[in-house]
Design an enzyme around this catalytic site. Sequence first.
Site, PDB file in Angstrom:
ATOM      1  N   LYS A  74       0.580  -1.534   0.208  1.00  0.00           N
ATOM      2  CA  LYS A  74       0.436   0.033  -0.118  1.00  0.00           C
ATOM      3  C   LYS A  74       1.261   1.472   0.247  1.00  0.00           C
ATOM      4  O   LYS A  74       1.770   1.637   0.946  1.00  0.00           O
ATOM      5  CB  LYS A  74      -0.561   0.139   1.418  1.00  0.00           C
ATOM      6  CG  LYS A  74      -1.783   0.687   1.329  1.00  0.00           C
ATOM      7  CD  LYS A  74      -2.849   0.295   2.827  1.00  0.00           C
ATOM      8  CE  LYS A  74      -4.267   1.779   2.753  1.00  0.00           C
ATOM      9  NZ  LYS A  74      -4.525   2.154   4.486  1.00  0.00           N
TER      10      LYS A  74
ATOM     11  N   SER B 183      -9.869   0.105   7.507  1.00  0.00           N
ATOM     12  CA  SER B 183      -9.115   0.300   5.901  1.00  0.00           C
ATOM     13  C   SER B 183      -8.941  -0.956   5.759  1.00  0.00           C
ATOM     14  O   SER B 183      -8.345  -1.054   4.763  1.00  0.00           O
ATOM     15  CB  SER B 183      -7.994   1.127   6.009  1.00  0.00           C
ATOM     16  OG  SER B 183      -8.553   2.308   5.845  1.00  0.00           O
TER      17      SER B 183
ATOM     18  N   SER C 204      -8.893   1.848   3.055  1.00  0.00           N
ATOM     19  CA  SER C 204      -7.972   3.409   2.090  1.00  0.00           C
ATOM     20  C   SER C 204      -7.082   1.833   2.221  1.00  0.00           C
ATOM     21  O   SER C 204      -6.303   2.590   0.939  1.00  0.00           O
ATOM     22  CB  SER C 204      -7.141   3.593   2.961  1.00  0.00           C
ATOM     23  OG  SER C 204      -6.847   3.809   4.278  1.00  0.00           O
TER      24      SER C 204
END
Length: 386
Positions: free
Chosen positions: A4, A103, A79
């Site tokens: 990420k 997330s 996210s």
Amino acid sequence: MTIKDNLDTRDFVTTGGTKGRKDFVPERDATVVARLRAEGAVLMGKTNTPELTLAFETDNLIYGRTNNPYDLSRTSGGSSGGAAAIIAAGGSPFDIGSDTGGSIRLPSHFCGITGIRPTSGRVPRTGHILPPGGVMDAWTQIGPMARYVEDLALILPAISGIDWHDPAIVPMVMGDPNDVDLKGLRVAYHTDNGIMSPTSEIKSAVESAAKALNDAGVHVVEAHPSGIDQTFELFMGLMVGDGGAGIQMLLQLYGTDEPHPWLQGMIAQAEESRMTTAEYCGLLFKLDLFRSQMLSFMESWDVIICPVNALTAMPHGTLSEQLPSVSYTCTYNLTGWPAAVVRVGGTAEGLPIGVQVVARPWREDVALKVARFLENQFGGWVKPEI
């Protein structure tokens, strides 16, 4: 692996989704990245995240929007939406996400994969776009996302443990899921937290998971913690109660003078919701009471099975209209407990449905044992047809 884009990588641009870091290449890896490389993992690339990870839909002004591989008109969540999408599409075996309000778990649910938010204090956050510290320090944890639960069990021990930088990390021994006696567990399940009722298909998925455990000889009872309906008030109150000062500080730190419109709206909402010091301290006191009440409930149970979200993957740009739906994940950021997600079914439209498997503090082994059982029962990840 992919990583990420909120975690530093020494040889890849790491933006955190914010324009002030559009061309930023860190000098060193985040702790979790360094540990995985040391174990032989090969970094193939970075995955998309909303700006500063502060949204439940993955879209930013650098790379744009991430689509859901099961329906390109729908969100992959946030996210860690880029991570979930590429894993679900078969483009990466695993990724490392972060979870402040859901997330890791929300994108795993929306994209039909598995992921785990470890206990607060398990995995170092050194090199993460949100620096450790502050009122919400314990909310954010880093954890693995993959197509199969066995991969989570392999990766999590490799990234855990003190790194002598993140002051919140505890040198707690991690159990082996293979050593957990499934039939010795006490499981509570619920389909509604009193904040936003899930769809009938999600309720049925949770009930099916509970029935499968019960049929396997596990002690299963329908029950939920009293006071759980305070989750959304506490979470959102503490997020915006500082009037947006924390977000503004981060934007200044990273040199961003053009935030994403969603983040601008969040700052505006925070400015309108600014609390006095007394009000903010009062909310912190309510949080402590909430955490105590939740822990008292868990004295009688080893596991909670519940929805991940009130809805499945939504059309792009509509999640903010259904924000209370995320309260099912936010609860366990407030408590700091480990929570895994595993796919147990799908909708008539072909969208994945996951369930949340919550365990006692430091019992990731229990959460993973139950998640692996449910994966075996219901099949887990299904290849997207798109």
